[in-house]
Design an enzyme around this catalytic site. Structure first.
Site, short mmCIF file in Angstrom:
data_model
loop_
_atom_site.label_atom_id
_atom_site.label_comp_id
_atom_site.label_asym_id
_atom_site.label_seq_id
_atom_site.Cartn_x
_atom_site.Cartn_y
_atom_site.Cartn_z
N GLU A 131 25.62 -9.73 -3.28
CA GLU A 131 24.80 -8.84 -2.46
C GLU A 131 23.32 -9.03 -2.77
O GLU A 131 22.60 -8.08 -3.12
CB GLU A 131 25.22 -7.37 -2.64
CG GLU A 131 26.63 -7.12 -2.15
CD GLU A 131 27.00 -5.66 -1.94
OE1 GLU A 131 26.22 -4.77 -2.28
OE2 GLU A 131 28.10 -5.42 -1.40
N GLU A 151 34.74 -8.29 -0.83
CA GLU A 151 34.74 -6.84 -1.06
C GLU A 151 35.08 -6.15 0.24
O GLU A 151 34.35 -6.32 1.24
CB GLU A 151 33.38 -6.34 -1.56
CG GLU A 151 33.10 -6.72 -3.00
CD GLU A 151 31.83 -6.08 -3.56
OE1 GLU A 151 31.46 -4.96 -3.14
OE2 GLU A 151 31.20 -6.74 -4.41
O1 AHR Z 1 32.44 -2.20 -5.10
C1 AHR Z 1 31.37 -1.40 -5.43
C2 AHR Z 1 30.02 -2.03 -5.11
O2 AHR Z 1 29.93 -2.19 -3.73
C3 AHR Z 1 29.80 -3.42 -5.63
O3 AHR Z 1 29.34 -3.43 -6.93
C4 AHR Z 1 28.76 -3.94 -4.70
O4 AHR Z 1 28.83 -5.35 -4.57
C5 AHR Z 1 29.02 -3.22 -3.41
O5 AHR Z 1 27.88 -2.68 -2.86
#
Ligand code: AHR
Length: 497
Positions: free
Chosen positions: A173, A305
């Site tokens: 990210e 994710e």
């Molecule tokens: O999964 C929780 C958080 O969500 C992670 O650390 C991040 O990559 C995303 O914003």
């Protein structure tokens, strides 16, 4: 009555097992307590890793595990997490609750966890606050088999042989917690950092994953592909990357009003499902951009994710992201995994966030106790899709719910041994349906299956860990078709032979 039409004679793309992957971050009680309790714990463990948790995870065949973050990855300095545990450097986990991180779970413990799970490895490197040298030395530490300073350090720390590193993420990210970069700045940095992800063993290549967009940010996708894939590369093959990540979270009312994990209205439920189904649009829009640069689909879209993100459970630390998991989450998982199967020509890896005690977990723990969430059961029911070939699953006559969402959402695949697996979700909160699964070109179909159902709010607790669990499904054969009953708010899996 709905019919799902399937033609087993026309298999399509292979469903990479890694689509059923998981994510574990140094966040709240995911790694510590949830997975790693240390070798001296009274909780039964193998080399510090909870036996109850690994036993359960092996049953869903975890194919790959991403670590150590998440946002944590861009603050993680791997050298702090190797060597004798008692002398490892401590740090403050600034992203997640400001708690002390003692680094007792580090590189060696991660590879030991993956060994116990029998899964592939996916380590996420630090671009946001780490140096190129640091990243390059980590890769050397993990994978170099000859004589070198990092290989010697690894041996000194107790592991002579190099490990198999399957995937390496170059930052996380980086449009946000990983450095607040613009796409063009990140793209340049990516090219530089990935250069030092050395491929020491040609027989065991490390797939490089470029940090991808947030949700629908196609400009990010376009910019990084332009710079990191389309521009000529000396080896002429894969540009500078093997995969592009995508992150997408589902929350009923937006980031500011995520809502409760267990107390929600029907309206919030349908809003959640609508957002879960939006994964289809996101994959389509990023795939379209990727197709423009990479029509041969050399690089994978890695949704590393995904999941539902609600308000934390009342009374728990806000930075720990601990939430319960209901039948609503089972349906989110079911439609999302169906969607990934459907795009398996481009989606090659996905990781639910997160494995234990954080966000849409498959396992929750409380001291020595552990429970399997409804989401766990979906992963268990869907496990035979891993490595099978996608089949078109055309749903007819199921109708719609909440003014446009498909009532029945399905996916099908063909395994090497000829077994057809069909998974389906009934999104309606009020109407059960008989569903006929019709196989084209097959004289008789016989099957068995399981179903997960209950009130949409139902969930497992430490006192009632089996409130939501898989049950045997009645499968009635009629010539080339079978019929099942899908109660309102249910997920079903059928294996046809
Ligand atoms: O999964 C929780 C958080 O969500 C992670 O650390 C991040 O990559 C995303 O914003």
């Amino acid at each position: 009555m709905a019919t799902i039409h399937i033609d087993p004679t026309r298999p399509r793309s292979r469903i990479a097992p890694e689509i059923y992957g998981h994510f574990s971050e140094h966040l709240g009680r995911c790694i510590y307590e949830g997975i790693f309790v240390g070798p001296d714990s009274a909780i039964p463990n193998e080399n510090g890793i909870r036996r109850d948790v690994t036993q359960a995870l092996r049953k869903i065949r975890v194919p790959v595990l991403r670590w150590p973050g998440g946002c944590f990855a861009d603050e993680y300095h791997w050298q702090d997490g190797v060597g004798p545990r008692e002398s490892r450097k401590r740090m403050v986990n600034t992203h997640w609750g400001g708690v002390l991180e003692d680094n007792s779970f580090g590189t060696h413990e991660y590879f030991e966890l993956c060994r116990q799970l029998g899964c592939k490895t996916y380590v996420n490197g630090n671009v946001g606050s780490g140096t190129v040298r640091e990243m390059s030395e980590w890769v050397e530490y993990m994978t170099f088999g000859g004589l070198s300073p990092m290989a010697e350090l690894r041996a000194k720390n107790g592991h002579e042989a190099p490990w198999r590193l399957d995937y390496f993420g170059v930052g996380n990210e980086n449009w946000g917690c990983g450095g607040n970069m613009t796409p063009s700045y990140y793209a340049d940095l990516y090219r530089r950092y990935q250069t030092y992800v050395r491929q020491y063993d040609p027989g065991a290549p490390i797939a490089r994953i470029c940090g991808g967009p947030n949700a629908d940010d196609v400009n990010w996708t376009r910019t990084v592909l332009e710079t990191c894939f389309a521009s000529p590369h000396p080896d002429g093959a894969h540009g500078y990357m093997d995969g592009l990540s995508l992150h997408y979270y589902v929350h009923p009312g937006g980031w500011d009003h995520k809502g409760s994990a267990t107390a929600f209205s029907d309206t919030e439920y349908y809003a959640t499902m609508k957002k879960a189904l939006h994964m289809e649009d996101l994959i389509a829009m990023h795939s379209a951009v990727m197709d423009g640069f990479d029509p041969e689909k050399k690089i994978g879209l890695m949704v590393d994710e995904w999941g539902a993100w609600y308000d934390v459970e009342p009374g728990t630390e806000p930075g720990f992201l601990y939430q319960q998991n209901t039948m609503r989450d089972a349906l989110v998982a079911a439609v999302t995994l169906n969607i990934f199967n459907g795009h398996s020509d481009r989606v090659r890896l996905a990781c639910i966030a997160q494995m234990v005690n954080v966000l849409q977990s498959v396992i929750l723990t409380e001291g020595p106790r552990m429970l399997l969430t409804p989401t766990y059961h979906v992963f268990h029911m869907y496990r035979d899709h891993q490595g099978a070939r996608l089949l078109d699953a055309e749903v007819e006559g199921a109708g719609a719910v909440d003014g446009g969402l498909p009532a029945i959402h399905a996916s099908a695949s063909l395994a090497e041994d000829g077994t057809v697996t069909v998974t389906a979700a009934n999104l309606s909160l009020t109407h059960g349906q008989d569903v006929t699964i019709r196989l084209r070109g097959v004289p008789t179909a016989r099957g068995e299956g399981s179903v997960l159902t209950g009130d949409v709010h139902s969930h497992n607790t430490f006192d009632r860990p089996d409130a939501v669990r898989e049950k045997k499904l009645d499968v009635t054969s009629v010539g080339p078709a079978v019929t099942i009953h899908m109660p309102a708010c249910s997920v079903a899996a059928v294996q046809l032979r």
